[in-house]
Design a protein around this motif. Structure first.
Motif, PDB file in Angstrom:
ATOM      1  N   PRO A  58       0.819  -1.221   0.000  1.00  0.00           N
ATOM      2  CA  PRO A  58       0.000   0.000   0.000  1.00  0.00           C
ATOM      3  C   PRO A  58       0.845   1.260   0.000  1.00  0.00           C
ATOM      4  CG  PRO A  58       0.034  -0.991   2.173  1.00  0.00           C
ATOM      5  CD  PRO A  58       0.788  -1.920   1.284  1.00  0.00           C
ATOM      6  N   THR A  59       0.332   2.291  -0.657  1.00  0.00           N
ATOM      7  CA  THR A  59       0.953   3.607  -0.594  1.00  0.00           C
ATOM      8  C   THR A  59       0.799   4.178   0.818  1.00  0.00           C
ATOM      9  OG1 THR A  59       0.573   4.104  -2.927  1.00  0.00           O
ATOM     10  CG2 THR A  59       0.826   5.981  -1.455  1.00  0.00           C
ATOM     11  N   ALA A  60       1.887   4.702   1.359  1.00  0.00           N
ATOM     12  CA  ALA A  60       1.865   5.309   2.694  1.00  0.00           C
ATOM     13  C   ALA A  60       1.704   6.823   2.555  1.00  0.00           C
ATOM     14  CB  ALA A  60       3.149   4.989   3.449  1.00  0.00           C
ATOM     15  N   MET A  61       0.633   7.350   3.112  1.00  0.00           N
ATOM     16  CA  MET A  61       0.392   8.789   3.078  1.00  0.00           C
ATOM     17  C   MET A  61       0.978   9.450   4.320  1.00  0.00           C
ATOM     18  SD  MET A  61      -1.153   9.195   0.214  1.00  0.00           S
ATOM     19  CE  MET A  61      -2.168   8.331  -0.988  1.00  0.00           C
ATOM     20  N   THR A  62       1.495  10.657   4.152  1.00  0.00           N
ATOM     21  CA  THR A  62       2.143  11.348   5.270  1.00  0.00           C
ATOM     22  C   THR A  62       1.564  12.723   5.579  1.00  0.00           C
ATOM     23  OG1 THR A  62       3.816  12.291   3.790  1.00  0.00           O
ATOM     24  CG2 THR A  62       4.325  10.168   4.842  1.00  0.00           C
ATOM     25  N   ARG A  63       0.805  13.303   4.640  1.00  0.00           N
ATOM     26  CA  ARG A  63       0.291  14.648   4.886  1.00  0.00           C
ATOM     27  C   ARG A  63      -0.964  14.871   4.068  1.00  0.00           C
ATOM     28  NH1 ARG A  63       1.382  20.010   2.808  1.00  0.00           N
ATOM     29  NH2 ARG A  63       2.834  19.183   1.245  1.00  0.00           N
ATOM     30  N   GLY A  64      -1.890  15.682   4.617  1.00  0.00           N
ATOM     31  CA  GLY A  64      -3.092  16.046   3.898  1.00  0.00           C
ATOM     32  C   GLY A  64      -3.436  17.506   4.089  1.00  0.00           C
ATOM     33  N   GLU A  65      -4.049  18.096   3.082  1.00  0.00           N
ATOM     34  CA  GLU A  65      -4.512  19.483   3.154  1.00  0.00           C
ATOM     35  C   GLU A  65      -5.724  19.636   2.259  1.00  0.00           C
ATOM     36  OE1 GLU A  65      -2.897  23.866   1.764  1.00  0.00           O
ATOM     37  OE2 GLU A  65      -1.447  22.420   2.561  1.00  0.00           O
ATOM     38  N   GLU A  66      -6.825  20.162   2.805  1.00  0.00           N
ATOM     39  CA  GLU A  66      -8.076  20.273   2.044  1.00  0.00           C
ATOM     40  C   GLU A  66      -8.426  18.917   1.429  1.00  0.00           C
ATOM     41  OE1 GLU A  66     -10.113  22.837   2.091  1.00  0.00           O
ATOM     42  OE2 GLU A  66      -8.787  24.014   3.374  1.00  0.00           O
ATOM     43  N   CYS A  67      -8.445  18.800   0.099  1.00  0.00           N
ATOM     44  CA  CYS A  67      -8.745  17.511  -0.522  1.00  0.00           C
ATOM     45  C   CYS A  67      -7.523  16.963  -1.248  1.00  0.00           C
ATOM     46  CB  CYS A  67      -9.938  17.620  -1.468  1.00  0.00           C
ATOM     47  SG  CYS A  67      -9.736  18.842  -2.783  1.00  0.00           S
ATOM     48  N   ARG A  68      -6.338  17.221  -0.684  1.00  0.00           N
ATOM     49  CA  ARG A  68      -5.099  16.722  -1.278  1.00  0.00           C
ATOM     50  C   ARG A  68      -4.334  15.880  -0.264  1.00  0.00           C
ATOM     51  NH1 ARG A  68      -1.959  21.802  -2.908  1.00  0.00           N
ATOM     52  NH2 ARG A  68      -3.112  22.655  -1.128  1.00  0.00           N
ATOM     53  N   LEU A  69      -3.590  14.909  -0.784  1.00  0.00           N
ATOM     54  CA  LEU A  69      -2.744  14.038   0.030  1.00  0.00           C
ATOM     55  C   LEU A  69      -1.356  13.968  -0.585  1.00  0.00           C
ATOM     56  CD1 LEU A  69      -5.122  10.989   0.634  1.00  0.00           C
ATOM     57  CD2 LEU A  69      -4.192  12.466   2.439  1.00  0.00           C
ATOM     58  N   TRP A  70      -0.354  13.730   0.268  1.00  0.00           N
ATOM     59  CA  TRP A  70       1.007  13.505  -0.186  1.00  0.00           C
ATOM     60  C   TRP A  70       1.506  12.205   0.409  1.00  0.00           C
ATOM     61  CZ3 TRP A  70      -1.084  18.196   0.602  1.00  0.00           C
ATOM     62  CH2 TRP A  70      -0.874  19.195  -0.371  1.00  0.00           C
TER      63      TRP A  70
END
Length: 443
Positions: A58-70
């Motif tokens: 799985p892709t590991a997400m580290t940050r989110g803002e509004e409707c965006r993820l990194w």
């Protein structure tokens, strides 16, 4: 994307296309891959939540803002997964952040009642037609377990009618084909979703022992399959006829109007379960209904849970439901989702592709068959391969959605984001025409 690359994509057979997509996915995410290898050393299966586990890792997400993820490897995504409907408010709603910071300044674990739970309970009872009284839990799973407990105690009966394809939590899962080893061994009897004859036969056969009929107004994990008004009304009549309690699991569907799907449909159950987004992104569940049923919790029924009324969830929920997710906002979100689904089905139909999108309002699921299904089904190998290919192609386009192909819109998702998704779906239909013909089912 070059025309040559598009041509190579279309020239691959379906299994080859999936393998190529997997390889391209893995090559771009070495840090997520390394994290998965480390996680396998300490976590059973390498993660602690089955729905977000998929191959090759799985892709590991580290940050989110509004409707965006990194993600860990630095890629940015449009977040259309919406935390499986729990992420309604996006990742940086300032009013929810302010409420949480205020709570943290004042302390966290009080081991007492507080004003937040009364305020949130009053808001929910004022919105959901069936809620005369409510109690809180930490998840929708717990909410459904407690609602079923309440129904069995109130009626003095043991059996529970559920529906194939239904999902009421990690230990209350009813696959369309087969069964789940994780489901608790309660005396369940199963009927077919959206099938009045099946439900009637099962309810009447077990009438003397039937405590509850539990149903999702739209099956969420079962593929965003809406229940018809006639079917849900028939369940209301069957509950009246047999003396069972009708429970609407609105953990997902309550977002479709200020009062949930029951308000939109005009069908009031005896009990309702809630969860997901209501605490602004904090862990949350709730169950409630008629006052006489819920009065058991002041007497013969106990209901414990250290974090049931935790101050983070209670206070964030008051802001989320009292200030942000108003009736007007709920209706606007519903209409955006309805328009999106119609648009996606329109472009699939124009291409003559074996592709359809089901759902209600801001929840949409992809299916690799036409016409759009109106009940759960056992998908073929080709359909599953197309589902995986769709997921990887959307990631390649910078769009994150559920591995099973479900989209849950959050409030920050606007027209520009919906346009971006529609363009990505149109590109998938064009670039994967050969694979769609090979694996889809065109009715």
């Amino acid at each position: 994307m070059s025309a040559a690359l598009d041509g190579r994509r279309n020239s691959l057979d379906l299994p080859g296309a999936v393998e190529a997509a997997r390889a391209a996915y893995a090559a771009k995410r070495p840090l997520s891959a390394a994290l998965h290898e480390r996680a396998l050393e300490v976590l059973g299966g390498g993660n602690t939540r089955t729905v977000i586990a998929y191959g090759p890792f799985p892709t590991a997400m580290t940050r989110g803002e509004e409707c965006r993820l990194w993600d860990l490897d630095g890629h940015e995504y449009l977040d259309l997964c919406g935390e499986y409907t729990a992420g309604l408010f996006g990742h940086s709603e300032p009013r929810i952040h302010a409420a949480l910071h205020d709570v943290l300044r004042r302390g966290i674990n009080f081991a007492s009642v507080g004003p937040g739970e009364e305020k949130l309970a009053r808001l929910l009872c004022g919105r959901i037609p069936s809620l005369e009284r409510v109690r809180f839990t930490n998840s929708g799973t717990e909410a459904n377990l407690m609602a079923l407990t309440a129904a069995r105690a109130f009626t003095g009966r043991p059996k529970i009618m559920a529906f194939r394809g239904g999902y009421h939590g990690g230990v209350l899962t009813f696959p369309f084909a087969g069964s789940s080893l994780a489901t608790l061994p309660l005396p369940f009897v199963l009927a077919d979703y959206n099938d009045i004859a099946s439900a009637t036969a099962v309810a009447q056969e077990h009438a003397a022992d039937l405590a509850a009929i539990i149903v999702e107004p739209m099956q969420g994990s079962g593929g965003c399959i809406p229940g018809t008004t006639e079917f849900l009304a028939a369940l209301r009549a069957l509950a009246n006829e047999t003396g069972a309690l009708l429970i609407f699991d609105e953990v997902m569907t309550s977002r479709h109007s200020a009062g949930g799907m029951q308000a939109r449909l005009g069908i009031t159950p005896d009990m309702t379960t809630l969860g997901k987004y209501i605490a602004g992104g904090m862990s949350f569940g709730a169950f409630g209904g008629r006052e006489d049923i819920m009065a058991q919790f002041g007497g013969k029924l106990a209901h414990a849970g250290t974090f049931n009324n935790n101050v983070l969830s209670m206070n964030a929920g008051v802001v989320a439901m009292g200030e942000i997710f108003t009736a007007e906002v709920a209706e606007a979100l519903y209409r955006r989702g309805e328009a999106l689904r119609a648009r996606l089905n329109g472009l699939a139909a124009a291409a003559g592709a074996p592709l359809s999108f089901t759902g209600i309002g801001s929840m949409v699921s992809v299916h690799f068959r036409t016409p759009a299904p109106n009940r759960p089904y056992a998908q073929g190998q080709g359909e599953e391969q197309l589902r995986e290919l769709f997921f990887f192609d959307m990631l390649e386009a910078g769009i994150y959605l559920a591995r099973r192909g479900m989209v849950a819109l959050s409030l920050p998702v606007g027209e520009a984001e919906l346009d971006r998704f529609a363009v990505a779906v149109a590109a998938f239909v064009d670039n994967r025409a050969e694979q769609l013909r090979a694996g889809g089912i065109l009715g």
